[in-house]
Design a protein around this motif. Structure first.
Motif, PDB file in Angstrom:
ATOM      1  N   CYS A  63       0.804  -1.232   0.000  1.00  0.00           N
ATOM      2  CA  CYS A  63       0.000   0.000   0.000  1.00  0.00           C
ATOM      3  C   CYS A  63       0.833   1.277   0.000  1.00  0.00           C
ATOM      4  CB  CYS A  63      -0.951   0.010   1.200  1.00  0.00           C
ATOM      5  SG  CYS A  63      -0.161   0.248   2.805  1.00  0.00           S
ATOM      6  N   GLY A  64       2.149   1.183   0.240  1.00  0.00           N
ATOM      7  CA  GLY A  64       3.012   2.356   0.218  1.00  0.00           C
ATOM      8  C   GLY A  64       3.061   3.133   1.522  1.00  0.00           C
ATOM      9  N   HIS A  65       2.418   2.627   2.570  1.00  0.00           N
ATOM     10  CA  HIS A  65       2.441   3.300   3.876  1.00  0.00           C
ATOM     11  C   HIS A  65       3.879   3.427   4.366  1.00  0.00           C
ATOM     12  CE1 HIS A  65       1.370   4.367   7.964  1.00  0.00           C
ATOM     13  NE2 HIS A  65       2.094   3.354   8.405  1.00  0.00           N
ATOM     14  N   THR A  66       4.275   4.616   4.804  1.00  0.00           N
ATOM     15  CA  THR A  66       5.630   4.874   5.293  1.00  0.00           C
ATOM     16  C   THR A  66       5.553   5.398   6.725  1.00  0.00           C
ATOM     17  OG1 THR A  66       6.335   5.431   3.065  1.00  0.00           O
ATOM     18  CG2 THR A  66       7.773   6.117   4.847  1.00  0.00           C
ATOM     19  N   ASP A  67       6.443   4.873   7.564  1.00  0.00           N
ATOM     20  CA  ASP A  67       6.469   5.292   8.961  1.00  0.00           C
ATOM     21  C   ASP A  67       7.816   4.919   9.554  1.00  0.00           C
ATOM     22  OD1 ASP A  67       5.631   6.309  11.374  1.00  0.00           O
ATOM     23  OD2 ASP A  67       3.902   4.988  11.566  1.00  0.00           O
ATOM     24  N   ASN A  68       8.085   5.393  10.756  1.00  0.00           N
ATOM     25  CA  ASN A  68       9.243   4.938  11.497  1.00  0.00           C
ATOM     26  C   ASN A  68       8.995   3.477  11.849  1.00  0.00           C
ATOM     27  OD1 ASN A  68      10.543   4.309  14.253  1.00  0.00           O
ATOM     28  ND2 ASN A  68      11.660   6.103  13.538  1.00  0.00           N
ATOM     29  N   ALA A  69       9.988   2.630  11.708  1.00  0.00           N
ATOM     30  CA  ALA A  69       9.813   1.187  11.913  1.00  0.00           C
ATOM     31  C   ALA A  69       9.382   0.864  13.345  1.00  0.00           C
ATOM     32  CB  ALA A  69      11.104   0.454  11.571  1.00  0.00           C
ATOM     33  N   ASP A  70       9.927   1.553  14.328  1.00  0.00           N
ATOM     34  CA  ASP A  70       9.559   1.297  15.720  1.00  0.00           C
ATOM     35  C   ASP A  70       8.132   1.741  16.009  1.00  0.00           C
ATOM     36  OD1 ASP A  70      12.033   0.194  16.242  1.00  0.00           O
ATOM     37  OD2 ASP A  70      12.896   2.092  16.942  1.00  0.00           O
ATOM     38  N   VAL A  71       7.732   2.868  15.440  1.00  0.00           N
ATOM     39  CA  VAL A  71       6.367   3.358  15.631  1.00  0.00           C
ATOM     40  C   VAL A  71       5.376   2.389  14.990  1.00  0.00           C
ATOM     41  CG1 VAL A  71       4.753   5.215  15.051  1.00  0.00           C
ATOM     42  CG2 VAL A  71       7.062   5.766  15.829  1.00  0.00           C
ATOM     43  N   ASN A  72       5.688   1.908  13.781  1.00  0.00           N
ATOM     44  CA  ASN A  72       4.823   0.953  13.102  1.00  0.00           C
ATOM     45  C   ASN A  72       4.664  -0.319  13.939  1.00  0.00           C
ATOM     46  OD1 ASN A  72       3.419   0.028  10.536  1.00  0.00           O
ATOM     47  ND2 ASN A  72       4.960  -1.563  10.815  1.00  0.00           N
ATOM     48  N   ALA A  73       5.762  -0.831  14.492  1.00  0.00           N
ATOM     49  CA  ALA A  73       5.696  -2.038  15.326  1.00  0.00           C
ATOM     50  C   ALA A  73       4.883  -1.785  16.589  1.00  0.00           C
ATOM     51  CB  ALA A  73       7.103  -2.504  15.682  1.00  0.00           C
ATOM     52  N   ALA A  74       5.038  -0.618  17.206  1.00  0.00           N
ATOM     53  CA  ALA A  74       4.286  -0.290  18.417  1.00  0.00           C
ATOM     54  C   ALA A  74       2.787  -0.211  18.130  1.00  0.00           C
ATOM     55  CB  ALA A  74       4.780   1.028  19.004  1.00  0.00           C
ATOM     56  N   VAL A  75       2.423   0.340  16.982  1.00  0.00           N
ATOM     57  CA  VAL A  75       1.008   0.403  16.601  1.00  0.00           C
ATOM     58  C   VAL A  75       0.463  -1.010  16.411  1.00  0.00           C
ATOM     59  CG1 VAL A  75      -0.574   1.127  14.763  1.00  0.00           C
ATOM     60  CG2 VAL A  75       1.151   2.703  15.610  1.00  0.00           C
ATOM     61  N   ASN A  76       1.242  -1.888  15.801  1.00  0.00           N
ATOM     62  CA  ASN A  76       0.807  -3.271  15.612  1.00  0.00           C
ATOM     63  C   ASN A  76       0.619  -3.985  16.949  1.00  0.00           C
ATOM     64  OD1 ASN A  76       0.644  -3.323  12.805  1.00  0.00           O
ATOM     65  ND2 ASN A  76       2.828  -3.731  12.602  1.00  0.00           N
ATOM     66  N   ILE A  77       1.521  -3.780  17.873  1.00  0.00           N
ATOM     67  CA  ILE A  77       1.407  -4.408  19.187  1.00  0.00           C
ATOM     68  C   ILE A  77       0.181  -3.872  19.925  1.00  0.00           C
ATOM     69  CG2 ILE A  77       2.479  -4.570  21.473  1.00  0.00           C
ATOM     70  CD1 ILE A  77       5.195  -4.682  19.980  1.00  0.00           C
ATOM     71  N   ALA A  78      -0.016  -2.559  19.884  1.00  0.00           N
ATOM     72  CA  ALA A  78      -1.163  -1.957  20.564  1.00  0.00           C
ATOM     73  C   ALA A  78      -2.478  -2.401  19.933  1.00  0.00           C
ATOM     74  CB  ALA A  78      -1.049  -0.440  20.540  1.00  0.00           C
ATOM     75  N   ALA A  79      -2.510  -2.535  18.626  1.00  0.00           N
ATOM     76  CA  ALA A  79      -3.739  -2.945  17.947  1.00  0.00           C
ATOM     77  C   ALA A  79      -4.076  -4.398  18.260  1.00  0.00           C
ATOM     78  CB  ALA A  79      -3.600  -2.756  16.440  1.00  0.00           C
ATOM     79  N   GLY A  80      -3.069  -5.208  18.476  1.00  0.00           N
ATOM     80  CA  GLY A  80      -3.305  -6.607  18.795  1.00  0.00           C
ATOM     81  C   GLY A  80      -3.850  -6.814  20.186  1.00  0.00           C
ATOM     82  N   ARG A  81      -3.540  -5.911  21.079  1.00  0.00           N
ATOM     83  CA  ARG A  81      -3.986  -6.033  22.458  1.00  0.00           C
ATOM     84  C   ARG A  81      -4.482  -4.673  22.938  1.00  0.00           C
ATOM     85  NH1 ARG A  81      -2.822 -10.414  20.905  1.00  0.00           N
ATOM     86  NH2 ARG A  81      -1.760 -12.060  22.009  1.00  0.00           N
ATOM     87  N   ALA A  82      -5.616  -4.230  22.413  1.00  0.00           N
ATOM     88  CA  ALA A  82      -6.146  -2.922  22.777  1.00  0.00           C
ATOM     89  C   ALA A  82      -6.773  -2.995  24.163  1.00  0.00           C
ATOM     90  CB  ALA A  82      -7.167  -2.458  21.755  1.00  0.00           C
ATOM     91  N   VAL A  83      -6.053  -2.532  25.167  1.00  0.00           N
ATOM     92  CA  VAL A  83      -6.506  -2.560  26.547  1.00  0.00           C
ATOM     93  C   VAL A  83      -6.212  -1.205  27.158  1.00  0.00           C
ATOM     94  CG1 VAL A  83      -6.202  -3.645  28.803  1.00  0.00           C
ATOM     95  CG2 VAL A  83      -6.008  -5.009  26.737  1.00  0.00           C
ATOM     96  N   THR A  84      -7.175  -0.664  27.889  1.00  0.00           N
ATOM     97  CA  THR A  84      -6.912   0.588  28.571  1.00  0.00           C
ATOM     98  C   THR A  84      -6.145   0.317  29.848  1.00  0.00           C
ATOM     99  OG1 THR A  84      -8.995   0.469  29.748  1.00  0.00           O
ATOM    100  CG2 THR A  84      -9.012   1.665  27.663  1.00  0.00           C
ATOM    101  N   ALA A  85      -5.347   1.252  30.254  1.00  0.00           N
ATOM    102  CA  ALA A  85      -4.486   1.052  31.419  1.00  0.00           C
ATOM    103  C   ALA A  85      -5.295   0.876  32.696  1.00  0.00           C
ATOM    104  CB  ALA A  85      -3.523   2.222  31.570  1.00  0.00           C
ATOM    105  N   ARG A  86      -6.401   1.568  32.832  1.00  0.00           N
ATOM    106  CA  ARG A  86      -7.187   1.491  34.063  1.00  0.00           C
ATOM    107  C   ARG A  86      -8.528   0.790  33.853  1.00  0.00           C
ATOM    108  NH1 ARG A  86      -5.254   5.084  38.127  1.00  0.00           N
ATOM    109  NH2 ARG A  86      -3.508   6.250  37.316  1.00  0.00           N
ATOM    110  N   GLY A  87      -8.707   0.181  32.689  1.00  0.00           N
ATOM    111  CA  GLY A  87      -9.977  -0.460  32.396  1.00  0.00           C
ATOM    112  C   GLY A  87     -10.177  -1.763  33.144  1.00  0.00           C
ATOM    113  N   GLY A  88     -11.400  -2.202  33.208  1.00  0.00           N
ATOM    114  CA  GLY A  88     -11.696  -3.487  33.822  1.00  0.00           C
ATOM    115  C   GLY A  88     -11.914  -3.376  35.321  1.00  0.00           C
ATOM    116  N   ALA A  89     -12.418  -4.457  35.885  1.00  0.00           N
ATOM    117  CA  ALA A  89     -12.690  -4.500  37.323  1.00  0.00           C
ATOM    118  C   ALA A  89     -11.407  -4.742  38.098  1.00  0.00           C
ATOM    119  CB  ALA A  89     -13.686  -5.605  37.617  1.00  0.00           C
ATOM    120  N   ALA A  90     -11.368  -4.214  39.293  1.00  0.00           N
ATOM    121  CA  ALA A  90     -10.208  -4.445  40.156  1.00  0.00           C
ATOM    122  C   ALA A  90     -10.231  -5.885  40.635  1.00  0.00           C
ATOM    123  CB  ALA A  90     -10.235  -3.484  41.331  1.00  0.00           C
ATOM    124  N   LEU A  91      -9.138  -6.587  40.448  1.00  0.00           N
ATOM    125  CA  LEU A  91      -9.080  -7.985  40.839  1.00  0.00           C
ATOM    126  C   LEU A  91      -8.570  -8.178  42.255  1.00  0.00           C
ATOM    127  CD1 LEU A  91      -7.648  -9.432  37.522  1.00  0.00           C
ATOM    128  CD2 LEU A  91     -10.017  -9.417  38.296  1.00  0.00           C
TER     129      LEU A  91
END
Length: 109
Positions: A63-91
């Motif tokens: 597709c020709g998308h261009t980005d910093n390689a580390d930023v692209n990898a971080a977006v992929n990691i975040a998209a794979g595990r989209a979790v909010t830092a304070r979300g969810g019930a306290a365990l």
């Protein structure tokens, strides 16, 4: 001597960090595998070794998308595990705090 010190720091540091994070946030720490995240396009999802032009540059051959390689990898990691830092019930309650006793409400004040 410095190489030995660096090895010792690397050997113990990351494991201790993960242990402390798991103690502080029980049930909310997830180890995400980083396989192919630096070769996968965060825009279209196409994975190929040719997408990684250099250590710092990512350019998708599809597709020709261009980005910093580390930023692209971080977006992929975040998209794979989209979790909010304070979300969810306290365990569990933090183990390093004293119980907080609330005063009874004042009536008629």
């Amino acid at each position: 001597q410095k190489a030995g010190l660096n090895r010792a720091i690397l050997a113990g540091g990351w494991g201790l960090l993960v242990t402390r994070l798991e103690q502080k946030a029980p049930g909310r720490v997830e180890k995400v595998p980083a396989f192919f995240t630096s070769q996968r396009c965060s825009a279209c999802g196409y994975t190929a070794p040719g997408n990684r032009e250099s250590q710092a540059v990512f350019r998708c051959v599809t597709c020709g998308h261009t980005d910093n390689a580390d930023v692209n990898a971080a977006v992929n990691i975040a998209a794979g595990r989209a979790v909010t830092a304070r979300g969810g019930a306290a365990l569990a309650v933090p183990v390093n705090r004293e119980p907080q006793h609330c005063a009874p409400p004042l009536v008629g004040v």
